[in-house]
Design a protein around this motif. Structure first.
Motif, PDB file in Angstrom:
ATOM      1  N   GLY A 272       4.802  -0.394   8.018  1.00 44.97           N
ATOM      2  CA  GLY A 272       5.011   0.690   8.945  1.00 44.97           C
ATOM      3  C   GLY A 272       3.816   1.392   9.107  1.00 44.97           C
ATOM      4  N   PHE A 273       3.364   1.754  10.359  1.00 47.49           N
ATOM      5  CA  PHE A 273       2.033   2.225  10.806  1.00 47.49           C
ATOM      6  C   PHE A 273       2.007   3.792   9.754  1.00 47.49           C
ATOM      7  CE2 PHE A 273      -1.022   4.781  13.330  1.00 47.49           C
ATOM      8  CZ  PHE A 273      -1.931   3.784  13.318  1.00 47.49           C
ATOM      9  N   ASP A 274       3.076   4.462   9.609  1.00 47.15           N
ATOM     10  CA  ASP A 274       3.198   5.723   8.798  1.00 47.15           C
ATOM     11  C   ASP A 274       2.591   5.342   7.377  1.00 47.15           C
ATOM     12  OD1 ASP A 274       4.119   6.949  10.859  1.00 47.15           O
ATOM     13  OD2 ASP A 274       6.064   7.120  10.207  1.00 47.15           O
ATOM     14  N   PHE A 275       2.927   4.423   6.773  1.00 49.98           N
ATOM     15  CA  PHE A 275       2.471   3.956   5.685  1.00 49.98           C
ATOM     16  C   PHE A 275       0.900   3.734   5.521  1.00 49.98           C
ATOM     17  CE2 PHE A 275       1.083   0.705   2.216  1.00 49.98           C
ATOM     18  CZ  PHE A 275       1.539   1.429   1.207  1.00 49.98           C
ATOM     19  N   TYR A 276       0.568   2.744   6.602  1.00 51.99           N
ATOM     20  CA  TYR A 276      -0.879   2.570   6.788  1.00 51.99           C
ATOM     21  C   TYR A 276      -1.713   3.868   6.718  1.00 51.99           C
ATOM     22  CZ  TYR A 276      -4.712   0.148   9.172  1.00 51.99           C
ATOM     23  OH  TYR A 276      -6.130  -0.396   9.549  1.00 51.99           O
ATOM     24  N   LYS A 277      -1.307   4.664   7.507  1.00 55.85           N
ATOM     25  CA  LYS A 277      -2.080   6.082   7.690  1.00 55.85           C
ATOM     26  C   LYS A 277      -2.334   6.734   6.605  1.00 55.85           C
ATOM     27  CE  LYS A 277      -3.972   7.193  11.035  1.00 55.85           C
ATOM     28  NZ  LYS A 277      -5.369   7.017  11.305  1.00 55.85           N
TER      29      LYS A 277
ATOM     30  N   ILE B 155      -3.196  -6.667  11.733  1.00 46.76           N
ATOM     31  CA  ILE B 155      -4.284  -6.118  10.760  1.00 46.76           C
ATOM     32  C   ILE B 155      -5.635  -6.065  11.620  1.00 46.76           C
ATOM     33  CG2 ILE B 155      -6.098  -6.660   8.845  1.00 46.76           C
ATOM     34  CD1 ILE B 155      -3.630  -7.968   7.502  1.00 46.76           C
ATOM     35  N   LEU B 156      -5.963  -6.899  12.342  1.00 44.88           N
ATOM     36  CA  LEU B 156      -7.344  -6.727  13.154  1.00 44.88           C
ATOM     37  C   LEU B 156      -7.023  -5.772  14.295  1.00 44.88           C
ATOM     38  CD1 LEU B 156      -8.256 -10.435  13.598  1.00 44.88           C
ATOM     39  CD2 LEU B 156      -8.947  -8.661  11.882  1.00 44.88           C
ATOM     40  N   ALA B 157      -5.824  -5.637  14.737  1.00 46.74           N
ATOM     41  CA  ALA B 157      -5.252  -4.550  15.745  1.00 46.74           C
ATOM     42  C   ALA B 157      -5.530  -3.289  15.211  1.00 46.74           C
ATOM     43  CB  ALA B 157      -4.036  -4.740  16.339  1.00 46.74           C
ATOM     44  N   ARG B 158      -5.127  -3.121  13.953  1.00 52.19           N
ATOM     45  CA  ARG B 158      -5.123  -1.662  13.379  1.00 52.19           C
ATOM     46  C   ARG B 158      -6.697  -1.350  13.163  1.00 52.19           C
ATOM     47  NH1 ARG B 158       0.477  -1.612   9.695  1.00 52.19           N
ATOM     48  NH2 ARG B 158       1.722  -1.323  11.469  1.00 52.19           N
ATOM     49  N   GLU B 159      -7.556  -2.456  12.842  1.00 50.82           N
ATOM     50  CA  GLU B 159      -8.864  -2.372  12.444  1.00 50.82           C
ATOM     51  C   GLU B 159      -9.513  -1.658  13.588  1.00 50.82           C
ATOM     52  OE1 GLU B 159     -10.613  -2.341   9.628  1.00 50.82           O
ATOM     53  OE2 GLU B 159      -8.837  -2.759   8.699  1.00 50.82           O
ATOM     54  N   LEU B 160      -9.000  -1.787  14.865  1.00 51.97           N
ATOM     55  CA  LEU B 160      -9.476  -1.202  16.027  1.00 51.97           C
ATOM     56  C   LEU B 160      -8.646   0.183  16.310  1.00 51.97           C
ATOM     57  CD1 LEU B 160      -9.854  -4.254  18.402  1.00 51.97           C
ATOM     58  CD2 LEU B 160     -11.542  -3.205  16.798  1.00 51.97           C
ATOM     59  N   ASP B 161      -8.046   0.776  15.293  1.00 51.40           N
ATOM     60  CA  ASP B 161      -7.434   1.934  15.606  1.00 51.40           C
ATOM     61  C   ASP B 161      -6.111   2.022  16.659  1.00 51.40           C
ATOM     62  OD1 ASP B 161      -8.897   3.370  13.817  1.00 51.40           O
ATOM     63  OD2 ASP B 161     -10.490   3.632  15.333  1.00 51.40           O
TER      64      ASP B 161
ATOM     65  N   ASN C  84      -0.055  -0.481  16.880  1.00 51.60           N
ATOM     66  CA  ASN C  84       0.686  -1.452  16.751  1.00 51.60           C
ATOM     67  C   ASN C  84       1.687  -1.458  15.616  1.00 51.60           C
ATOM     68  OD1 ASN C  84      -1.313  -2.519  19.105  1.00 51.60           O
ATOM     69  ND2 ASN C  84       0.672  -3.278  19.447  1.00 51.60           N
ATOM     70  N   GLU C  85       2.829  -2.015  15.729  1.00 51.60           N
ATOM     71  CA  GLU C  85       3.708  -2.073  14.552  1.00 51.60           C
ATOM     72  C   GLU C  85       4.112  -3.777  14.707  1.00 51.60           C
ATOM     73  OE1 GLU C  85       4.471  -0.223  12.330  1.00 51.60           O
ATOM     74  OE2 GLU C  85       4.946   1.999  13.144  1.00 51.60           O
ATOM     75  N   PHE C  86       4.577  -4.300  13.434  1.00 45.64           N
ATOM     76  CA  PHE C  86       4.836  -5.803  13.730  1.00 45.64           C
ATOM     77  C   PHE C  86       5.870  -6.139  14.603  1.00 45.64           C
ATOM     78  CE2 PHE C  86       6.640  -9.709  11.807  1.00 45.64           C
ATOM     79  CZ  PHE C  86       5.731 -10.314  11.666  1.00 45.64           C
ATOM     80  N   GLU C  87       6.870  -5.403  15.160  1.00 42.88           N
ATOM     81  CA  GLU C  87       7.800  -5.462  15.896  1.00 42.88           C
ATOM     82  C   GLU C  87       7.019  -5.663  17.300  1.00 42.88           C
ATOM     83  OE1 GLU C  87       7.938  -3.262  13.831  1.00 42.88           O
ATOM     84  OE2 GLU C  87       9.537  -3.933  12.545  1.00 42.88           O
ATOM     85  N   ASP C  88       6.004  -5.364  17.555  1.00 45.86           N
ATOM     86  CA  ASP C  88       5.172  -5.383  18.745  1.00 45.86           C
ATOM     87  C   ASP C  88       4.909  -6.937  19.233  1.00 45.86           C
ATOM     88  OD1 ASP C  88       5.741  -2.699  19.392  1.00 45.86           O
ATOM     89  OD2 ASP C  88       3.755  -2.278  18.254  1.00 45.86           O
ATOM     90  N   ILE C  89       4.593  -7.583  18.033  1.00 40.40           N
ATOM     91  CA  ILE C  89       4.032  -9.241  18.253  1.00 40.40           C
ATOM     92  C   ILE C  89       4.849 -10.107  18.909  1.00 40.40           C
ATOM     93  CG2 ILE C  89       2.717 -10.830  17.077  1.00 40.40           C
ATOM     94  CD1 ILE C  89       2.527  -8.958  14.655  1.00 40.40           C
ATOM     95  N   ASN C  90       4.499 -10.733  19.942  1.00 40.15           N
ATOM     96  CA  ASN C  90       5.204 -11.794  20.534  1.00 40.15           C
ATOM     97  C   ASN C  90       4.883 -13.160  19.626  1.00 40.15           C
ATOM     98  OD1 ASN C  90       6.135 -10.334  22.631  1.00 40.15           O
ATOM     99  ND2 ASN C  90       4.224 -10.345  23.598  1.00 40.15           N
ATOM    100  N   ILE C  91       5.896 -13.730  18.948  1.00 40.17           N
ATOM    101  CA  ILE C  91       5.528 -14.694  17.881  1.00 40.17           C
ATOM    102  C   ILE C  91       6.293 -15.993  18.457  1.00 40.17           C
ATOM    103  CG2 ILE C  91       5.677 -15.646  15.669  1.00 40.17           C
ATOM    104  CD1 ILE C  91       5.698 -12.888  14.594  1.00 40.17           C
ATOM    105  N   HIS C  92       5.550 -17.026  18.867  1.00 42.25           N
ATOM    106  CA  HIS C  92       6.245 -18.330  18.922  1.00 42.25           C
ATOM    107  C   HIS C  92       6.834 -18.908  17.817  1.00 42.25           C
ATOM    108  CE1 HIS C  92       5.845 -22.632  20.930  1.00 42.25           C
ATOM    109  NE2 HIS C  92       6.956 -22.517  20.259  1.00 42.25           N
TER     110      HIS C  92
ATOM    111  N   GLY D 187      -2.266  -2.536  21.818  1.00 41.56           N
ATOM    112  CA  GLY D 187      -2.668  -3.630  22.584  1.00 41.56           C
ATOM    113  C   GLY D 187      -1.596  -4.715  22.773  1.00 41.56           C
ATOM    114  N   ASN D 188      -1.810  -5.892  23.529  1.00 36.71           N
ATOM    115  CA  ASN D 188      -0.900  -6.814  23.478  1.00 36.71           C
ATOM    116  C   ASN D 188      -1.219  -8.021  22.321  1.00 36.71           C
ATOM    117  OD1 ASN D 188       0.248  -5.860  25.773  1.00 36.71           O
ATOM    118  ND2 ASN D 188      -1.552  -6.758  27.002  1.00 36.71           N
ATOM    119  N   LEU D 189      -0.165  -8.290  21.748  1.00 38.47           N
ATOM    120  CA  LEU D 189      -0.338  -9.271  20.397  1.00 38.47           C
ATOM    121  C   LEU D 189       0.485 -10.503  20.702  1.00 38.47           C
ATOM    122  CD1 LEU D 189      -0.636  -6.119  19.214  1.00 38.47           C
ATOM    123  CD2 LEU D 189      -0.763  -7.475  17.071  1.00 38.47           C
ATOM    124  N   ASP D 190       0.080 -11.572  20.743  1.00 36.00           N
ATOM    125  CA  ASP D 190       0.504 -12.857  21.233  1.00 36.00           C
ATOM    126  C   ASP D 190       0.191 -14.018  19.855  1.00 36.00           C
ATOM    127  OD1 ASP D 190       1.897 -11.976  23.478  1.00 36.00           O
ATOM    128  OD2 ASP D 190       0.180 -12.649  24.549  1.00 36.00           O
ATOM    129  N   VAL D 191       1.164 -14.517  19.373  1.00 30.65           N
ATOM    130  CA  VAL D 191       0.949 -15.473  18.555  1.00 30.65           C
ATOM    131  C   VAL D 191       1.870 -16.998  18.951  1.00 30.65           C
ATOM    132  CG1 VAL D 191       1.519 -16.534  16.248  1.00 30.65           C
ATOM    133  CG2 VAL D 191       0.984 -14.198  16.591  1.00 30.65           C
TER     134      VAL D 191
END
Length: 804
Positions: free
Chosen positions: A568-573, A669-675, A678-686, A740-744
């Motif tokens: 979670g982003f709270d732990f990350y921060k 991880i890369l998204a969070r490096e750009l400040d 996003n949370e994991f739930e935001d990722i659209n995973i195929h 941001g938008n995250l697609d896998v």
């Protein structure tokens, strides 16, 4: 004539006292004229003080007194101390009845340690047919009336010494009691801490001695106490001036007053080891060391006194009032530090004077406290003073920064006017670590990096072997000593404060013990280990919960485990906040690109203000191999997947790769490096696994791999000509916003494109920025494999080691 002084440890029962007798005997055989000055034997002085305290506090002291007497005679059946023991009995009985004692009584009690020591050595020499004369220094050294730290009356003392040695000299060895003297009323006094050294230097001065030889239990004076700093180096030569600095700032082999009588007559002082006759010791003369010296000395028995208050602001003469009040009660101040506003003043006094100093100051500033000009007068007795002799203030930032990095924050700081000596007050429990940190910075000694490695599977085990194989070369090239003090798996830990060796795997299995992470923290604390790094090569979510605790206890972090950065982003921060507050670092380059410099590149671009607009690429080496092979060869998907499994490119359960979560975590991880938030739930995973194969045992899934063939063959055939399949991560959108938008997803790309040209198990990352326009920065290379990942973790460890 030479004056030989022997310390308490040199005179201890067993090897000690017999070695002293042999040294004296050898010198006599060589025709040397010598006088011997002795301390009390072993721990005698401390024992007498403890018994004295027990007697005052009406505690049972008889057993300890009996043991004390037994020690004095146990190895010497024909030696009797009846008179000394009887006098001690009377003194202790009197103290017990009165429930108190004066400094005069204490000096009387302590004097018996030196008396018995000198009488014993005299008799042992006589038994070897060596002419020896017991000499009570109370008949020689006359002092003022101050008990506990008396000052010699030089003219009278010198007359006594010359007269005595005129009668007892030549072939006779005078065995003199150190430390003790008498005042003009013939009352016993003592010369203060390490007073036996002072006795010896006074005799050397009065007798114009050729040399004073101080025999101790170490080979000489070191750059630091070797008991506390194993890497300490012996100093071969010192000038009197340098030795005086060391003595003043607490070098425990020297007494602060010892040097002055020697300087007056230019008498060399040599520090020797009683138990090592092959060592020349440290020679102290008037000759200046052209290169100068650096050494660390420690004052232990001290306390910090501190005054603060807003009312002190702008007031003149506060410090004068402090020192005048303390001086009136003979309390000296050694280290002082204050702000230019005089709002806060801190200083160091002897520990046994601290409470008295506080009472004196409370009385002196009673009105100021009432008027709330002084808000606090406090003492801290759990402190030590470290003095860096020869430290130029212009380069002091290096050891100071190293202390802060190791969570040692000095309570008080002081430097001499010359800028060549710096003193720090630190918490007593941090002394050992602080000494090692400073010593490593100011001397040409390899910087020790203490590493705890958690997880020793493919990556962790390879990393351990890489470190063990290359650490000798790294130390030669970089002056960095990589010390693996912990290797742990989920169940056992192997501890070795000096570093594990190539047999670590066997030792972990046979000698490893169950543990909790707090045990590793405690082990590092108990062994005063500095420059700590915790390396997480697990895939455990539970272990990441310990990251903050490790950071709070002085560990930097290195991790190949992606989980901590995708919780979670709270732990990350919160983790970043703790890292910043503790001035620690967390490196995880291998989280995304294995050994590729991806995260560092993105951090640098982002930090420089470059507007990154998109990041996409093949994030998984396993899936890279799978789709590169499947796209270019006419084989069933199941056959290619089985080959990837057999080569170890996938997880034991390949669904962990095929589900896309691993790629999703890397993209997050890369998204969070750009400040981005996003949370994991935001990722659209195929998810590449058909729904009917997502559940169940791994063996069942592996037996049904052929059910994947039709699905992926259809996808392959639906492509445009000269296109290939790639499983990619894609971060896009307005990346200046909160998210941001995250697609896998699985995509078809032109074979001639950068993504289409990836070979084998390589990863590739395209970084699009505003400055570079349509031409992305491309980072490509091996994206999987234990050796590559371990080498990336190793690189992070070395970056931390060099930055520190």
């Amino acid at each position: 004539m030479k004056i030989l002084k022997f310390g308490g440890k040199s005179l201890a029962n067993g090897k000690g006292v017999h070695t002293v007798i042999d040294i004296i005997g050898d010198k006599i055989k060589k025709g040397e004229k010598i006088t011997v000055v002795l301390s009390a034997r072993g721990n005698t002085t401390n024992e007498l003080e403890e018994i004295l305290e027990k007697a005052r506090n009406n505690e049972g002291y008889q057993e300890q007194l009996k043991a004390f007497k037994q020690y004095q005679v146990s190895d010497f059946r024909d030696i009797a101390f009846d008179e000394e023991f009887e006098n001690l009995d009377k003194l202790f009985e009197g103290v017990s009845l009165l429930k108190d004692y004066s400094k005069r009584i204490k000096d009387q009690v302590l004097s018996y340690g030196e008396v018995m020591s000198a009488k014993l050595v005299t008799q042992l020499l006589q038994q070897k047919n060596i002419k020896a004369n017991y000499t009570d220094s109370r008949t020689l050294i006359i002092t003022d009336g101050q008990f506990g730290d008396a000052q010699p009356l030089n003219t009278l003392s010198k007359e006594n010494v010359i007269d005595h040695f005129g009668k007892y000299n030549g072939s006779t060895v005078n065995v003199v009691t150190g430390f003790i003297a008498s005042n003009t009323k013939n009352e016993t006094t003592t010369l203060g801490r390490n007073g036996s050294n002072y006795t010896a230097s006074l005799l050397a001065n009065y007798l114009d001695a050729e040399e004073l030889q101080n025999f101790t239990h170490v080979d000489g004076i070191y750059t630091a106490n070797p008991d506390l700093v194993p890497e300490a180096k012996k100093i071969e030569k010192l000038s009197f001036e340098e030795a005086n600095e060391l003595a003043y700032f607490g070098a425990n082999i020297l007494h602060a007053k010892t040097i002055i009588p020697l300087i007056e007559k230019n008498i060399p002082l040599r520090i020797l080891n009683t138990f090592n006759d092959q060592n020349n010791g440290t020679l102290i003369t008037s000759e200046t060391n052209k290169k100068g010296i650096k050494s660390l000395s420690v004052l232990d028995d001290v306390a910090l006194v501190y005054l603060e208050g807003r009312g002190l602001l702008g007031k003149i003469g506060i410090d004068a009032r402090i020192f005048r009040a303390l001086a009136h009660k003979n309390i000296s101040v050694s280290i002082i530090s204050q702000g230019s506003s005089e709002r806060g003043i801190g200083f160091v006094v002897d520990a046994d004077k601290a409470k008295e100093a506080k009472v004196i100051l409370e009385k002196e500033f009673e009105v100021d406290v009432h008027q709330q000009d002084v808000s606090k007068i406090s003492i801290d007795q759990e402190v030590s003073v470290i003095s860096i002799i020869g430290q130029d203030l212009s380069t002091f930032h290096k050891p100071y920064n190293a202390l802060i990095k190791n969570q040692v924050v000095p309570l008080l700081f002081n430097n001499t006017i010359t800028g060549k000596n710096v003193s720090l007050v630190v918490k007593q429990h941090q002394l050992h670590r602080a000494l090692n940190v400073i010593h490593g910075e100011i001397f040409d000694i390899s910087k020790k990096i203490n590493i705890a490695i958690f997880g020793h599977g493919l990556v962790g085990g390879t990393l351990i072997d890489q470190i063990l194989q290359s650490r000798t070369q790294i130390e030669k090239r970089k002056d960095i000593n990589l010390n693996l003090f912990v290797v742990a798996n989920s169940q056992k830990v192997l501890f070795d404060k000096n570093g594990v060796d190539t047999e670590w795997k066997t030792k972990l299995k046979e000698e490893g013990e169950p543990y909790e992470v707090k045990d590793i923290i405690q082990f590092a604390k108990d062994n005063h280990l500095e420059n700590l790094i915790a390396v997480d090569n697990t895939a455990s979510i539970d272990f990441t919960k310990h990251y903050i605790d490790l950071v709070n206890h002085g560990f930097d972090l290195v991790s190949s485990n992606k989980i901590a950065n995708t919780l979670g982003f709270d732990f990350y921060k919160k983790l970043r906040t703790e890292l910043e507050e503790n001035q620690k670092q967390y490196l995880y380059e291998t989280n995304v690109g294995a050994g590729l410099p991806l995260i560092d590149t993105i951090k640098l671009l982002h930090l420089s203000g470059e507007n990154i607009t998109r990041i996409k690429g093949v994030f998984s080496g396993s899936l890279s191999y799978l789709f590169n092979t499947f796209s270019n060869e006419e084989r069933p998907f199941s056959e290619v997947l089985q080959e990837a499994i057999d080569k170890g490119f996938t997880e034991p359960d390949p669904r962990e790769d095929l589900c896309g979560n691993d790629v999703g975590r890397k993209l997050l991880i890369l998204a969070r490096e750009l400040d981005l938030c996003n949370e994991f739930e935001d990722i659209n995973i195929h998810n590449l696994i058909p729904e009917n194969l997502r559940e169940g045992e791994v063996d069942t899934f592996l037996s049904r791999l052929k059910e994947l063939d039709e699905v992926f063959q259809n996808v392959k055939e639906d492509q445009k000509p000269n296109h290939v399949l790639r499983y990619i991560g894609d971060l896009w959108g307005d990346l200046s916003q909160e998210k941001g938008n995250l697609d896998v997803k699985l995509v078809s790309v032109a074979q001639s494109s950068p993504l289409g040209q990836v070979k084998g198990s390589d990863s590739i990352f395209e970084i699009y920025t505003e400055s570079y326009g349509e031409q992305p920065i491309v980072i490509q290379g091996a994206g999987a494999g234990a050796a590559v990942t371990a080498r990336g973790v190793f690189g992070d460890i070395l970056r931390l080691a060099e930055r520190g």
